[in-house]
Write a protein that holds these residues in place. Structure first.
Motif, PDB file in Angstrom:
ATOM      1  N   LYS A  16       0.688  -1.293   0.062  1.00  0.00           N
ATOM      2  CA  LYS A  16       0.046   0.038  -0.047  1.00  0.00           C
ATOM      3  C   LYS A  16       0.972   1.140   0.169  1.00  0.00           C
ATOM      4  O   LYS A  16       0.721   2.251  -0.565  1.00  0.00           O
ATOM      5  CB  LYS A  16      -0.786  -0.193   1.327  1.00  0.00           C
ATOM      6  CG  LYS A  16      -1.974   0.953   1.318  1.00  0.00           C
ATOM      7  CD  LYS A  16      -2.922   0.792   2.577  1.00  0.00           C
ATOM      8  CE  LYS A  16      -3.787   1.997   2.709  1.00  0.00           C
ATOM      9  NZ  LYS A  16      -4.570   1.834   4.069  1.00  0.00           N
ATOM     10  N   ARG A  19       2.678   1.698  -3.400  1.00  0.00           N
ATOM     11  CA  ARG A  19       1.854   2.008  -4.230  1.00  0.00           C
ATOM     12  C   ARG A  19       1.508   3.403  -4.196  1.00  0.00           C
ATOM     13  O   ARG A  19       1.457   4.349  -5.249  1.00  0.00           O
ATOM     14  CB  ARG A  19       0.222   1.678  -4.274  1.00  0.00           C
ATOM     15  CG  ARG A  19      -0.945   2.079  -5.154  1.00  0.00           C
ATOM     16  CD  ARG A  19      -1.983   1.070  -4.754  1.00  0.00           C
ATOM     17  NE  ARG A  19      -3.091   1.189  -5.656  1.00  0.00           N
ATOM     18  CZ  ARG A  19      -4.441   1.894  -5.317  1.00  0.00           C
ATOM     19  NH1 ARG A  19      -4.707   2.133  -4.307  1.00  0.00           N
ATOM     20  NH2 ARG A  19      -5.119   2.108  -6.520  1.00  0.00           N
ATOM     21  N   SER A  20       1.601   4.017  -2.982  1.00  0.00           N
ATOM     22  CA  SER A  20       1.335   5.346  -2.790  1.00  0.00           C
ATOM     23  C   SER A  20       2.634   6.337  -3.321  1.00  0.00           C
ATOM     24  O   SER A  20       2.448   7.398  -3.805  1.00  0.00           O
ATOM     25  CB  SER A  20       0.988   5.716  -1.364  1.00  0.00           C
ATOM     26  OG  SER A  20       1.182   6.902  -0.973  1.00  0.00           O
ATOM     27  N   HIS A  23       2.779   6.635  -6.955  1.00  0.00           N
ATOM     28  CA  HIS A  23       1.633   7.166  -7.558  1.00  0.00           C
ATOM     29  C   HIS A  23       1.015   6.311  -8.550  1.00  0.00           C
ATOM     30  O   HIS A  23       0.478   6.549  -9.821  1.00  0.00           O
ATOM     31  CB  HIS A  23       2.067   8.476  -8.415  1.00  0.00           C
ATOM     32  CG  HIS A  23       2.983   9.425  -7.657  1.00  0.00           C
ATOM     33  ND1 HIS A  23       2.347  10.091  -6.635  1.00  0.00           N
ATOM     34  CD2 HIS A  23       4.355   9.823  -7.630  1.00  0.00           C
ATOM     35  CE1 HIS A  23       3.009  10.859  -5.973  1.00  0.00           C
ATOM     36  NE2 HIS A  23       4.507  10.888  -6.551  1.00  0.00           N
ATOM     37  N   SER A  24       0.919   4.967  -7.884  1.00  0.00           N
ATOM     38  CA  SER A  24       0.480   4.055  -8.753  1.00  0.00           C
ATOM     39  C   SER A  24      -1.086   3.945  -8.604  1.00  0.00           C
ATOM     40  O   SER A  24      -1.708   4.233  -7.758  1.00  0.00           O
ATOM     41  CB  SER A  24       0.973   2.530  -8.416  1.00  0.00           C
ATOM     42  OG  SER A  24       0.337   1.442  -9.491  1.00  0.00           O
ATOM     43  N   ASN A  25      -1.821   3.585  -9.890  1.00  0.00           N
ATOM     44  CA  ASN A  25      -3.311   3.530  -9.689  1.00  0.00           C
ATOM     45  C   ASN A  25      -3.676   1.632  -9.781  1.00  0.00           C
ATOM     46  O   ASN A  25      -4.872   1.522  -9.725  1.00  0.00           O
ATOM     47  CB  ASN A  25      -4.094   4.282 -10.672  1.00  0.00           C
ATOM     48  CG  ASN A  25      -4.080   5.777 -10.649  1.00  0.00           C
ATOM     49  OD1 ASN A  25      -3.879   6.210  -9.496  1.00  0.00           O
ATOM     50  ND2 ASN A  25      -3.711   6.341 -11.888  1.00  0.00           N
ATOM     51  N   VAL A  27      -3.983  -2.071  -8.779  1.00  0.00           N
ATOM     52  CA  VAL A  27      -4.959  -2.751  -7.851  1.00  0.00           C
ATOM     53  C   VAL A  27      -4.160  -4.106  -7.502  1.00  0.00           C
ATOM     54  O   VAL A  27      -3.741  -4.339  -6.187  1.00  0.00           O
ATOM     55  CB  VAL A  27      -6.273  -3.286  -8.140  1.00  0.00           C
ATOM     56  CG1 VAL A  27      -6.876  -4.085  -6.919  1.00  0.00           C
ATOM     57  CG2 VAL A  27      -7.160  -2.029  -8.569  1.00  0.00           C
ATOM     58  N   ILE A  32       1.391  -3.102  -9.149  1.00  0.00           N
ATOM     59  CA  ILE A  32       2.020  -2.183  -8.425  1.00  0.00           C
ATOM     60  C   ILE A  32       3.584  -2.132  -8.288  1.00  0.00           C
ATOM     61  O   ILE A  32       4.352  -1.044  -8.426  1.00  0.00           O
ATOM     62  CB  ILE A  32       1.465  -2.265  -6.811  1.00  0.00           C
ATOM     63  CG1 ILE A  32      -0.039  -1.994  -6.847  1.00  0.00           C
ATOM     64  CG2 ILE A  32       1.935  -1.555  -5.883  1.00  0.00           C
ATOM     65  CD1 ILE A  32      -0.666  -2.335  -5.539  1.00  0.00           C
ATOM     66  N   ASP A  35       4.940  -0.750 -11.483  1.00  0.00           N
ATOM     67  CA  ASP A  35       4.667   0.792 -11.505  1.00  0.00           C
ATOM     68  C   ASP A  35       5.719   1.379 -10.834  1.00  0.00           C
ATOM     69  O   ASP A  35       6.479   2.326 -11.099  1.00  0.00           O
ATOM     70  CB  ASP A  35       3.440   1.090 -11.217  1.00  0.00           C
ATOM     71  CG  ASP A  35       2.138   0.947 -12.075  1.00  0.00           C
ATOM     72  OD1 ASP A  35       2.497   0.450 -13.142  1.00  0.00           O
ATOM     73  OD2 ASP A  35       1.098   0.939 -11.568  1.00  0.00           O
TER      74      ASP A  35
END
Length: 153
Positions: A16, A19-20, A23-25, A27, A32, A35
């Motif tokens: 999580k 991902r933040s 700047h990944s969108n 799921v 992730i 990215d």
């Protein structure tokens, strides 16, 4: 059993956070990570470019100069400042703009005891591969050439 659940929770939190930070969108975990990997490569390239800027700034200029180039929608905002006046510098910078195919749309220049140029330039439309880095390098080269000419005199 609590240990496995704690590990999963910790892994979930790390994914999580990754991902933040990237700047990944995405799921799915794999997406992730992909990215994040791409984001890290982009950051590496930015660091390399900044290092190149630092190196070229020091090797191109014998004068204490500040050069900033920002990208605009259709051109660049250019700021060149020196504590010393440098005869012929404006001409050299304008020649560099011409070589790059840049039109100066707006400019303010001061050259009494200090040199300060603020300019807005636009691409003439036929040159799409010019970025702020290329413009900055051309200005630094113009500064170096002018400085060398003035030192010879």
């Amino acid at each position: 059993m609590g240990s496995k659940e704690e590990e999963r929770s910790a892994l979930y939190q790390k994914i999580k956070q990754l991902r933040s930070l990237s700047h990944s969108n995405a799921v799915h975990k794999t997406s992730i990570i992909v990215d994040a990997s791409k984001y890290i490569e982009e950051l590496k390239k930015k660091v390399e470019r900044l290092n190149e800027d630092i190196t070229s700034s020091s090797e191109y200029s014998t004068l204490p100069m500040q050069v900033r180039v920002e990208t605009l929608d259709k051109g660049f905002r250019i700021n060149v400042y020196s504590e010393e006046d440098c005869p012929g510098l404006l001409v050299s910078i304008l020649e560099a703009f011409e070589e790059l195919g840049l039109d100066v749309c707006d400019a303010a220049v001061s050259s009494s005891n200090k040199f300060h140029l603020q300019a807005i330039s636009e691409n003439e439309g036929h040159v799409d591969d010019i970025d702020a880095h290329v413009v900055k390098q051309a200005i630094l080269k113009a500064i170096k050439n002018t400085s060398e000419r003035n030192n010879q005199d």
